[in-house]
Design an enzyme around this catalytic site. Structure first.
Site, PDB file in Angstrom:
ATOM      1  N   HIS A   1       0.856  -1.196   0.000  1.00 20.08           N
ATOM      2  CA  HIS A   1       0.000   0.000   0.000  1.00 20.08           C
ATOM      3  C   HIS A   1       0.893   1.248   0.000  1.00 20.08           C
ATOM      4  CE1 HIS A   1      -3.901   1.953   0.469  1.00 20.08           C
ATOM      5  NE2 HIS A   1      -3.199   2.886   1.085  1.00 20.08           N
ATOM      6  N   ALA A   2       0.652   2.131  -0.954  1.00 23.17           N
ATOM      7  CA  ALA A   2       1.559   3.265  -1.167  1.00 23.17           C
ATOM      8  C   ALA A   2       1.635   4.171   0.059  1.00 23.17           C
ATOM      9  CB  ALA A   2       1.084   4.072  -2.364  1.00 23.17           C
TER      10      ALA A   2
ATOM     11  N   HIS B   1       0.200  11.858  -5.643  1.00 20.46           N
ATOM     12  CA  HIS B   1      -0.365  11.891  -4.288  1.00 20.46           C
ATOM     13  C   HIS B   1       0.753  11.732  -3.246  1.00 20.46           C
ATOM     14  CE1 HIS B   1      -3.360  10.954  -1.087  1.00 20.46           C
ATOM     15  NE2 HIS B   1      -2.386  10.180  -0.648  1.00 20.46           N
ATOM     16  N   GLU B   2       1.564  10.709  -3.430  1.00 17.78           N
ATOM     17  CA  GLU B   2       2.623  10.431  -2.447  1.00 17.78           C
ATOM     18  C   GLU B   2       3.663  11.555  -2.415  1.00 17.78           C
ATOM     19  OE1 GLU B   2       2.118   8.305  -0.294  1.00 17.78           O
ATOM     20  OE2 GLU B   2       0.498   7.248  -1.326  1.00 17.78           O
TER      21      GLU B   2
ATOM     22  N   HIS C   1       2.781  14.393  -0.211  1.00 17.23           N
ATOM     23  CA  HIS C   1       3.126  14.209   1.209  1.00 17.23           C
ATOM     24  C   HIS C   1       4.579  14.612   1.448  1.00 17.23           C
ATOM     25  CE1 HIS C   1      -0.553  12.219   2.394  1.00 17.23           C
ATOM     26  NE2 HIS C   1      -0.362  11.155   1.648  1.00 17.23           N
TER      27      HIS C   1
ATOM     28  N   GLU D   1      -3.492  14.838   2.672  1.00 18.26           N
ATOM     29  CA  GLU D   1      -3.906  13.949   1.587  1.00 18.26           C
ATOM     30  C   GLU D   1      -4.257  14.709   0.308  1.00 18.26           C
ATOM     31  OE1 GLU D   1      -3.416  10.887   1.910  1.00 18.26           O
ATOM     32  OE2 GLU D   1      -3.111  10.829   4.076  1.00 18.26           O
TER      33      GLU D   1
ATOM     34  N   HIS E   1      -6.937   0.287   5.538  1.00 16.37           N
ATOM     35  CA  HIS E   1      -6.920   1.274   6.625  1.00 16.37           C
ATOM     36  C   HIS E   1      -7.616   0.800   7.896  1.00 16.37           C
ATOM     37  CE1 HIS E   1      -6.243   3.279   2.824  1.00 16.37           C
ATOM     38  NE2 HIS E   1      -5.696   4.289   3.455  1.00 16.37           N
TER      39      HIS E   1
ATOM     40  N   TYR F   1      -9.376  11.374   3.877  1.00 10.91           N
ATOM     41  CA  TYR F   1      -9.487  11.244   2.415  1.00 10.91           C
ATOM     42  C   TYR F   1     -10.769  11.882   1.894  1.00 10.91           C
ATOM     43  CZ  TYR F   1      -5.791   7.861   3.297  1.00 10.91           C
ATOM     44  OH  TYR F   1      -4.646   7.253   3.718  1.00 10.91           O
TER      45      TYR F   1
HETATM   46  O1  X8Z Z   1      -4.349   5.243   1.155  1.00 10.12           O
HETATM   47  C1  X8Z Z   1      -4.262   6.077   0.261  1.00 10.12           C
HETATM   48  C2  X8Z Z   1      -2.906   6.559  -0.227  1.00 10.12           C
HETATM   49  C3  X8Z Z   1      -1.878   6.567   0.844  1.00 10.12           C
HETATM   50  S1  X8Z Z   1      -2.115   7.825   1.981  1.00 10.12           S
HETATM   51  C4  X8Z Z   1      -2.412   5.687  -1.334  1.00 10.12           C
HETATM   52  N1  X8Z Z   1      -5.391   6.514  -0.338  1.00 10.12           N
HETATM   53  C5  X8Z Z   1      -6.733   6.056   0.051  1.00 10.12           C
HETATM   54  C6  X8Z Z   1      -6.961   4.613  -0.343  1.00 10.12           C
HETATM   55  O2  X8Z Z   1      -6.145   4.043  -1.067  1.00 10.12           O
HETATM   56  O3  X8Z Z   1      -7.978   4.041   0.066  1.00 10.12           O
HETATM   57  C7  X8Z Z   1      -5.454   7.528  -1.379  1.00 10.12           C
HETATM   58  C8  X8Z Z   1      -6.891   7.634  -1.758  1.00 10.12           C
HETATM   59  C9  X8Z Z   1      -7.683   6.962  -0.681  1.00 10.12           C
HETATM   60 ZN    ZN Z   2      -1.885   9.768   1.297  1.00 14.23          ZN
END
Ligand code: X8Z
Ligand code: ZN
Length: 632
Positions: free
Chosen positions: A373-374, A403-404, A407, A431, A531, A541
């Site tokens: 997960h990024a 996105h990354e 940050h 975010e 998450h 988000y």
């Molecule tokens: O978790 C993330 C990022 C890392 S902060 C990749 N996002 C959420 C997800 O993947 O559910 C970005 C958009 C929403």
């Molecule tokens: Zn993020």
């Protein structure tokens, strides 16, 4: 997540708890050293615990927390990085140990900060004390052994999520492949199979009988006990307290913002359901029912870009596919990241440090378990910034790289602030930085950097807006309900027996979707989303979606753009970069409305910029939906 008090990544495996988001009230940004109440050289060192504390005691305490946080934070971040990029028994052991220590110390500090509640302190000091009180993401109770138990449960859940194995057609398939398949497969039976198998992981027991579900229930009990000890109603109320406002007011603020943008979602839902009905027929997609969750082109139905080809408006389908263009132009992961970097450079930001390139993980290693997960990391409170991604060459990951990087640029911009303020103005801001940049990836921009040969004319705008909506508008109710569910869990409204029922109730109510098959209470479908076992709060988000468009609109105004918002790219605007930086460098040193004002001039989060952006699509969707019975 991030280095709040402790260096932690944004979006990384939050198996370990960390000292977390900064919130609270206060106006000035003064560090203890420079504020009126800075400790004098002669300040008493060992104030008796029971004597009334003085301003100087508070300043000494803050300085002690800052020092510990700075030192331990770097150590903790490096352990966490090694674990996330090399998951095995030993790194899990290390991260659990470091997490235990972080939680114990964080809880001790949070309790101690309460001693200064009655002092009339300068705003900056008050803000730091509030940050210390809210600093632990998941507090453990202070009784012996509790922090260790919580850390163990969290490490186990996080690792189980990332390393859970799934078999398909007799082969073990990497999780990231399954995610991609949800966007490509169009056979409902196959989709249902993949979708269902993914959700076996949270209820599959390890050798000791633990499942993500059973561990989650343990985590909830411990974190609630810890939160109550710190004076919060429960851990959910603690999470809602990180927004410079009362926790109930924050919940109402989320609902207010949702009310602003809901009409967009309702029209999109109605239109997409009708298109899916054409594709799959009445049996699979009845027109008066919530949509089957596995048909929406994404493992969690959180964004629907996987269906872009199905929903393209007639005659306005985009004339290029960014994924195809990236492949045709020989892009690899590094080139995508370089492209992201050069956007930020065009705004006037310094290039990324050499160490970013040496130490980041931007592709998936073949030989070991990693957290795919990024995430973006700041390991030393300064320039050791990195990303960790299993990048694929496609449009989705092109966006995620931006996105990354957002940050990382934020982290670097606020590095001169106190460690207690080295985080986003609120979680949504962090975010939204790279996401704002993503809105500037217009056809003109892609043409400028040589990724497409011709800029499509305005007749294709609807198609591009549709693609953007399948990402950003589709996401809104999911972004909202994730933490609505968690708040219900932490408040005790939902119990392990009703976790899943409560989840699907919210999924239906807000997203208008339903599971492909009945999901009994034995399942734990929320646990199939990173998450949840990772304990990364999600309201951030939802807010980022709102802020992304608000930032974009402000940026386009600063750049002097006068056309429609969806055609605006601020690429190359130093004026935008300078104003953007004025917000970024504040970190969390001021309440978020001040940071917002520094960039946009407004002190309120506002969904109307998003509605403005999509107005041409909204008009078109309303026409298309005329005569349809929308809703579910
Ligand atoms: O978790 C993330 C990022 C890392 S902060 C990749 N996002 C959420 C997800 O993947 O559910 C970005 C958009 C929403
Ligand atoms: Zn993020």
């Amino acid at each position: 997540m991030t280095k709040r008090h402790l260096a932690r990544p944004f979006g990384a495996l939050a198996a370990v708890s960390m000292l977390a988001l900064v919130a609270a009230c206060g106006q000035d940004t003064g560090d203890a050293e420079t504020s009126a109440a800075a400790p004098a050289a002669s300040a008493p060192e060992n104030t008796a615990e029971d004597a009334a504390p003085t301003d100087a005691d508070a300043a000494n305490f803050i300085a002690e927390v800052e020092k510990w946080t700075r030192d331990f934070g770097e150590y903790y971040a490096r352990i966490s990085w090694v674990q996330a990029t090399y998951i095995n028994y030993d790194t899990n052991w290390l991260v659990t140990k470091a997490d235990t220590e972080a939680t114990e110390k964080g809880v001790e500090f949070a309790n101690e900060a309460k001693r200064f509640n009655d002092l009339d302190l300068p705003a900056g000091m008050r803000r730091k004390l509030e940050a210390i009180k809210l600093g632990v993401n998941l507090p453990a109770p202070s009784r012996p052994g509790a922090a260790a138990e919580l850390a163990e449960v969290n490490t186990r859940m996080g690792a189980a999520y990332e390393t859970g194995k799934i078999e398909l057609d007799g082969e073990m398939v990497p999780r990231s492949d399954l995610e991609v398949m949800m966007g490509e497969v169009r056979d409902p039976a196959k989709l249902q199979e993949i979708w269902t198998k993914w959700r076996e992981v949270p209820v599959t027991a390890d050798a000791d009988g633990n499942t993500i579900k059973s561990d989650y229930a343990k985590m909830v009990k411990l974190a609630n006990e810890g939160a109550r000890e710190l004076g919060y109603a429960d851990a959910g109320a603690m999470w809602r307290s990180r927004y410079d406002m009362d926790p109930d007011a924050f919940a109402a603020e989320m609902d207010r913002l949702w009310g602003q943008v809901k009409p967009l979602y309702d029209e999109l839902h109605c239109y997409v359901r009708a298109e899916l009905n054409e594709e799959y027929g009445d049996d699979v997609v009845p027109l008066d029912q919530p949509i089957r969750a596995d048909l929406l082109g994404n493992m969690w139905a959180q964004t629907w870009s996987g269906l872009n080809d199905l929903v393209a408006p007639e005659g306005a389908a985009p004339s290029y596919s960014l994924t195809d263009q990236l492949v045709a132009n020989g892009y690899d992961a590094e080139k995508i990241v370089k492209t992201g970097e050069s956007f930020f450079s065009s705004l006037g930001f310094e290039p990324l440090p050499e160490t970013f390139w040496e130490r980041s993980m931007i592709t998936k290693p073949a030989d070991r378990e990693v957290a795919c997960h990024a995430s973006a990391w700041d390991l030393d409170w300064a320039d050791d910034i990195r990303i960790k991604m299993c990048t694929s060459v496609n449009a989705d990951d092109f966006r995620t790289v931006h996105h990354e990087l957002g940050h990382n640029y934020y982290q670097r911009a606020y590095q001169d602030k106190s460690v207690l303020f080295q985080t986003g103005a609120n979680g949504g801001f962090h975010e939204a930085i790279g996401d704002m940049i993503s809105l500037s990836i217009t056809p003109e921009y892609l043409n400028k950097i040589g990724l497409i040969d011709e800029v499509p004319d305005a007749s294709k705008d609807l198609g591009l807006l549709m693609n953007e909506a399948m990402e950003g508008v589709a996401f809104l109710p999911f972004g909202l309900l994730m933490d609505k569910w968690r708040w219900e869990v932490f408040s005790g409204e939902l119990t392990p027996e009703t976790y899943n029922e409560g989840w699907w109730k919210l999924r239906e109510q807000y997203q208008g979707i339903r599971p492909p098959v009945a999901r009994g209470s034995q399942y734990f479908d929320p646990g199939g989303k990173y998450h949840i076992p990772g304990n990364v709060s999600y309201e951030r988000y939802f807010l980022a979606r709102i802020l992304q468009f608000q930032f974009h609109k402000a940026a386009c105004e600063i750049a002097g753009w006068e056309g429609p918002l969806h055609r605006c790219s601020v690429y190359g605007s130093k004026a935008v970069g300078a104003r953007f930086n004025a917000m970024l460098e504040l970190g969390a040193s001021e309440p978020w409305p001040e940071a917002l004002a520094a960039f946009t001039g407004s002190r309120e989060m506002d969904g109307s910029a998003m509605v403005d952006y999509f107005q041409p699509l909204l008009d078109w969707l309303q026409e298309q939906n005329e005569g349809r019975s929308c809703g579910w």
